[in-house]
Write an enzyme that holds these catalytic residues in place. Structure first.
Site, PDB file in Angstrom:
ATOM      1  N   TYR A 145       0.838  -1.204   0.000  1.00  0.00           N
ATOM      2  CA  TYR A 145       0.000   0.000   0.000  1.00  0.00           C
ATOM      3  C   TYR A 145       0.873   1.253   0.000  1.00  0.00           C
ATOM      4  O   TYR A 145       1.886   1.332   0.682  1.00  0.00           O
ATOM      5  CB  TYR A 145      -0.939   0.021   1.199  1.00  0.00           C
ATOM      6  CG  TYR A 145      -2.057  -0.989   1.154  1.00  0.00           C
ATOM      7  CD1 TYR A 145      -2.300  -1.769   0.028  1.00  0.00           C
ATOM      8  CD2 TYR A 145      -2.899  -1.162   2.255  1.00  0.00           C
ATOM      9  CE1 TYR A 145      -3.329  -2.692   0.000  1.00  0.00           C
ATOM     10  CE2 TYR A 145      -3.936  -2.088   2.238  1.00  0.00           C
ATOM     11  CZ  TYR A 145      -4.143  -2.848   1.115  1.00  0.00           C
ATOM     12  OH  TYR A 145      -5.167  -3.771   1.095  1.00  0.00           O
TER      13      TYR A 145
ATOM     14  N   GLY B  65     -18.096   1.773  -4.511  1.00  0.00           N
ATOM     15  CA  GLY B  65     -19.032   2.896  -4.468  1.00  0.00           C
ATOM     16  C   GLY B  65     -20.374   2.604  -5.096  1.00  0.00           C
ATOM     17  O   GLY B  65     -21.312   3.402  -4.958  1.00  0.00           O
TER      18      GLY B  65
END
Length: 329
Positions: free
Chosen positions: A53, A220
């Site tokens: 990450y 989303g």
């Protein structure tokens, strides 16, 4: 906050998992620290990250942000159940030198020491395999893990993106060797993507793994995307936009938002609350970029969905059910 056992372990973890993938690429360090402080204050004790990450040339940056947060003290590390991952290539971009990725014993050893340094801690609670490694036998993987446990560098091992048969294979080899085996599985699972119900979740339940769904809002798509785009006048982006280009998916999402609007429910909160009703699920990973998104996720823990709503959600997003019934009589 509500808590539960992580799979068959004695470890108590929060029903929400704080995902940190946005820390660095989308959320700056100061805001990331504020979100972690707020999460811990709200009772979230399970934080998830990965060595890759930070993305691209910034691989490792997210762990560094978390490490500097731990370094502030105030029992931050003691109160946190810390999970990170190994598999992705951590060599500098463009460097094809071998043994800097996957799950060989040499890379596991190298990767855990590097993560500990970035995280500014002397142990990782849950060390997770980010993907299956088809070249490395589980005998080698468990030998490496057992050494790390004996050294006190990790406490448990988990998996991510494993198919059901690999969960079974991993834990059967671990049992034969006298190792503890996998205790958790992170998988893609949400209302719009329920294939994990076929094999991954049943295997996790049978072998005592806690299920940690990632992308609980499916990029989303389940967060009220149609209503938000209508209000803002801007088109959805990313995975949601790609999905909505399919008329059948757009109709499905419209039905979903209409149902929740009828019952006075926020889509994102309802999607998280639905996951918390699912058998085998320990808690979904939420990756807030703002305090407002964290507050919304926290409300989902207290949200009780009625049987009417749960039934209607199953009608809109029919699940697969377990195998072999999913594809046979």
């Amino acid at each position: 906050m509500k808590y539960t056992q992580l799979g068959r372990t004695g470890l108590k973890v929060s029903r929400l998992v704080l995902g940190t993938m946005n820390f660095g690429p989308q959320t700056d360090e100061a805001a990331s620290h504020s979100i972690m402080d707020a999460a811990l204050a709200s009772g979230i004790n399970y934080f998830d990250t990965a060595n890759v990450y930070g993305q691209g040339e910034n691989k490792g940056r997210t762990e560094e942000i978390i490490g500097r947060w731990f370094a502030q003290g105030g029992e931050r590390r003691d109160k946190t159940v810390l999970a990170t991952k190994v598999y992705g290539n951590m060599a500098p971009d463009g460097d094809a030198w071998p043994n800097h990725d996957k799950l060989s014993a040499v890379n596991i050893r190298r990767a855990v020491d590097a993560s500990l340094k970035r995280l500014q801690t002397d142990y990782i609670d849950i060390y997770q395999f980010h993907h299956i490694d088809r070249q490395t036998p589980f005998e080698e993987i468990w030998q490496a893990v057992d050494v790390l446990v004996q050294q006190g560098k990790i406490l448990y091992a988990g998996s991510s993106n494993f198919p059901g048969y690999k969960i079974a294979q991993a834990n059967e080899v671990a049992a034969r060797l006298g190792s503890f085996g996998l205790v958790s599985e992170q998988c893609l699972y949400n209302l719009a993507e329920r294939r994990a119900e076929m094999e991954v979740i049943p295997a996790s339940q049978d072998y005592g793994l806690g299920v940690i769904p990632w992308s609980p809002l499916h990029g989303g798509l389940l967060g009220g995307v149609l209503k938000k785009t209508a209000q803002s006048g801007r088109r959805a982006g990313g995975r949601a936009a790609d999905s909505l280009a399919n008329p059948a998916v757009r109709t499905q999402i419209q039905s979903y938002e209409d149902l929740l609007d009828k019952h006075g429910l926020e889509p994102g909160e309802a999607a998280l609350a639905w996951l918390l009703t699912r058998p085998g699920v320990t808690g979904p990973i939420v990756g807030p970029r703002t305090q407002e998104q964290l507050d919304s996720a926290l409300r989902a823990v207290e949200l009780e969905l009625s049987e009417e709503v749960l039934t209607a959600l199953d009608e809109i997003f029919p699940g697969t059910g377990p195998s072999p019934e999913a594809f046979a009589w």
